[in-house]
Design a protein around this motif. Structure first.
Motif, short mmCIF file in Angstrom:
data_model
loop_
_atom_site.label_atom_id
_atom_site.label_comp_id
_atom_site.label_asym_id
_atom_site.label_seq_id
_atom_site.Cartn_x
_atom_site.Cartn_y
_atom_site.Cartn_z
N LYS A 150 41.60 36.52 33.83
CA LYS A 150 40.46 36.17 33.43
C LYS A 150 39.77 35.23 34.33
N THR A 151 38.30 35.27 34.28
CA THR A 151 37.71 34.24 34.79
C THR A 151 37.54 32.95 34.02
N ARG A 152 37.71 31.96 34.77
CA ARG A 152 37.92 30.63 33.97
C ARG A 152 36.49 30.43 33.07
N ARG A 153 35.23 30.49 33.79
CA ARG A 153 34.21 30.35 32.95
C ARG A 153 33.17 31.55 32.89
N HIS A 154 32.26 31.25 31.87
CA HIS A 154 31.24 32.28 31.81
C HIS A 154 31.64 33.73 31.59
N GLY A 155 32.78 34.00 30.94
CA GLY A 155 33.17 35.14 30.50
C GLY A 155 32.56 35.38 29.07
N TYR A 156 32.17 36.50 28.71
CA TYR A 156 31.81 36.77 27.32
C TYR A 156 32.05 38.39 27.00
N ASP A 157 32.26 38.84 26.00
CA ASP A 157 32.29 40.10 25.60
C ASP A 157 33.02 40.99 26.64
N GLY A 158 34.30 40.50 26.96
CA GLY A 158 35.03 41.09 27.95
C GLY A 158 34.61 40.87 29.27
N GLN A 159 33.48 40.40 29.58
CA GLN A 159 32.95 40.41 30.95
C GLN A 159 34.02 39.29 31.57
N GLY A 160 34.60 39.61 32.33
CA GLY A 160 35.44 38.40 33.03
C GLY A 160 36.98 38.54 32.51
N THR A 161 37.31 39.54 31.81
CA THR A 161 38.62 39.78 31.29
C THR A 161 39.13 40.92 31.70
N PHE A 162 40.25 40.98 32.28
CA PHE A 162 40.84 42.05 32.90
C PHE A 162 42.43 42.31 32.66
N ILE A 163 42.58 43.45 32.07
CA ILE A 163 43.98 44.00 31.55
C ILE A 163 44.56 44.91 32.71
N ILE A 164 45.51 44.33 33.53
CA ILE A 164 45.97 44.82 34.66
C ILE A 164 47.37 45.52 34.68
N LYS A 165 47.30 46.72 34.83
CA LYS A 165 48.50 47.43 34.63
C LYS A 165 49.39 47.84 36.17
N THR A 166 48.75 47.89 37.01
CA THR A 166 49.40 48.38 38.43
C THR A 166 48.93 47.17 39.48
N VAL A 167 49.77 47.32 40.70
CA VAL A 167 49.55 46.45 41.89
C VAL A 167 48.17 46.85 42.23
N ASP A 168 47.93 48.11 42.39
CA ASP A 168 46.55 48.43 42.88
C ASP A 168 45.56 47.77 41.92
N GLN A 169 45.37 47.77 40.82
CA GLN A 169 44.43 47.30 39.81
C GLN A 169 44.35 45.70 40.17
N TRP A 170 45.61 45.46 40.52
CA TRP A 170 45.43 43.76 40.48
C TRP A 170 44.78 43.29 41.81
N ALA A 210 42.64 45.21 43.53
CA ALA A 210 41.36 45.62 43.47
C ALA A 210 40.47 44.64 42.73
N THR A 211 41.04 44.07 41.61
CA THR A 211 40.45 42.93 40.65
C THR A 211 40.23 41.78 41.22
N LEU A 212 41.18 41.42 42.27
CA LEU A 212 41.11 40.00 42.78
C LEU A 212 39.91 40.38 43.88
N GLN A 213 39.92 41.22 44.72
CA GLN A 213 38.78 41.48 45.48
C GLN A 213 37.41 41.33 44.91
N LYS A 214 37.49 42.10 43.95
CA LYS A 214 36.14 41.98 43.34
C LYS A 214 35.77 40.71 42.92
N LEU A 215 36.52 39.83 42.27
CA LEU A 215 36.38 38.57 41.76
C LEU A 215 36.08 37.67 43.01
N GLY A 216 36.55 38.00 44.08
CA GLY A 216 36.07 36.97 45.19
C GLY A 216 36.71 35.61 45.01
N ASN A 217 35.93 34.61 45.25
CA ASN A 217 36.38 33.28 45.18
C ASN A 217 36.23 32.57 43.63
#
Ligand code: ADP
Length: 383
Positions: free
Chosen positions: A139-159, A161-168
């Motif tokens: 989850k992004t720590r701030r500014h999440g709403y309606d699931g924007q910023g919440t990611f249910i991750i099932k695989t290393v690849d998803q993990w 890709a999501t970290l990359q997408k969320l940057g810093n």
């Protein structure tokens, strides 16, 4: 509607945020004889239409908040700049809930720490993003709403890709809870410490966005009592004045865990407008104006609330669907007057009251299918 006497003399309430939650305060404001002054970034935001005055400015623009010129300021959106608001509080501007009550709630990591430190059950969490076991929730720590910023991750690849997408962005990792159901409760506290707790409801999210609410949830009395006591203890420990929305997980073995707390009215409380003696919006205004709270109980044995989410990118106002929905027995359609439909955007909601509690869950789920068929768009994934 004849305004009620307003003995504490609050006449103008500032509201930071001008979405549907502020828009739905209008009836209560009229009833209590208060004007709403809205701070919101866009002239097309829903609450501009009901505001006595609007300050067009970003939610985190504290210099704009300083110009609201109200006896008390409350929140429909918590994406504020707390440090900057503290400067205003030091100059005597009154915020309810107080900024101290908001402080632990604005960041999902701070919330989790707050719950843990007070022995309020909550999922395990960490900010160390190392070698998780899957599934895991990021989850992004701030500014999440309606699931924007919440990611249910099932695989290393998803993990990865999501970290990359969320940057810093600042992130929080937490255990995935294989919940049986999700629950929610609204609770309010007045300036004198009086507390009211609404019925515990069952919510269903699809793609992390609330789809429907069934009120009340079918629960053992002990679970209900536990949720209500969590609500009371949060309101008291935060010294909270206003209304709080609490989202919880109920696990298959009956354990209750707090997922998230919203320091304001909440989607899971929309049913209160039509199904309760006092709506969540009136209760919020009562609390922040220093009035006594009013009864939270339901006026019917059960209710279903379904969000009407956009599924077209257009100016569509879905008029035909709305008319058909409004013709359902005991149905109340609320349409927020947003000017553009986007897929997944909350455009309105419908609440239907039931005249008996028998098989409430089953009947509510059947009715939700009827509503989905009238509303159109993508059929619900959940059934
Ligand atoms: P938001 O602040 O965007 O509403 P939430 O943290 O409430 O985000 O998450 C949205 C939804 O994602 C929840 O209602 C739930 O369905 C799912 N979810 C969130 N955290 C977890 C978790 N730890 N385990 C399982 N599902 C989760």
């Amino acid at each position: 509607m004849k305004p009620e006497a307003n003995p504490v003399g609050v006449h103008r309430v500032g509201v930071i945020g001008g979405g549907q939650l502020a828009w739905m305060m209008a009836d209560a404001a009229k009833k209590l004889g208060v004007e709403l002054v809205i701070q919101t970034p866009e002239a097309t935001d829903p609450a501009v239409a009901i505001a006595a005055h609007t300050v067009l400015a970003a939610i985190d623009d504290a210099a704009a908040t300083a110009t609201l010129n109200c006896e008390v300021i409350t929140f429909e959106n918590e994406f504020v700049d707390l440090e900057a608001l503290y400067q205003l509080a030091h100059r005597g501007i009154c915020f309810r809930p107080s900024l101290d009550a908001l402080q632990p709630l604005l960041d999902k990591y701070d919330q989790r720490c707050y719950f843990r430190d007070r022995h309020i059950p909550t999922p395990k969490f960490s900010t160390h993003l190392l070698s998780p076991e899957f599934p895991v929730v990021l989850k992004t720590r701030r500014h999440g709403y309606d699931g924007q910023g919440t990611f249910i991750i099932k695989t290393v690849d998803q993990w990865e890709a999501t970290l990359q997408k969320l940057g810093n962005r600042s992130l929080l990792m937490e255990e995935f809870i294989p919940f049986d159901r999700e629950l929610a409760v609204m609770a309010a506290r007045s300036i004198t410490g009086e507390i009211v707790v609404y019925p515990v409801v069952e919510t269903e999210q699809e793609n992390q966005v609330c789809r429907r609410v069934i009120a009340p949830a079918d629960l053992p009395a002990s679970t209900r009592v536990e949720v209500q006591s969590i609500a009371r203890s949060l309101l008291e420990s935060l010294n909270f004045v206003g209304i709080l929305g609490i989202e919880l997980f109920l696990t298959p073995n009956g354990t209750v865990l707090v997922n998230e707390v919203a320091p304001r009215t909440h989607n899971s409380g929309h049913y209160t407008i039509d199904a309760c003696t006092t709506s969540q919006f009136e209760q919020q205004l009562r609390a922040v104006c220093g009035l006594p709270l009013s009864h939270p109980q339901m006026i019917c044995p059960g209710a279903l609330m379904v969000n009407l989410l956009g599924y077209e990118t257009s100016q569509s106002d879905y008029l035909e669907q709305r008319q058909q929905l409004a013709a359902l027995p005991n149905a109340f359609v609320h349409w927020y007057g947003k000017t553009a439909s986007r897929p997944g955007r909350k455009l309105g909601h419908i609440t239907v009251l039931f005249d008996s509690a028998a098989d409430l869950r089953q009947r509510a789920i059947a009715l939700e299918s009827t509503i989905a068929a009238i509303w159109g768009g993508k059929p619900s994934l959940s059934r």
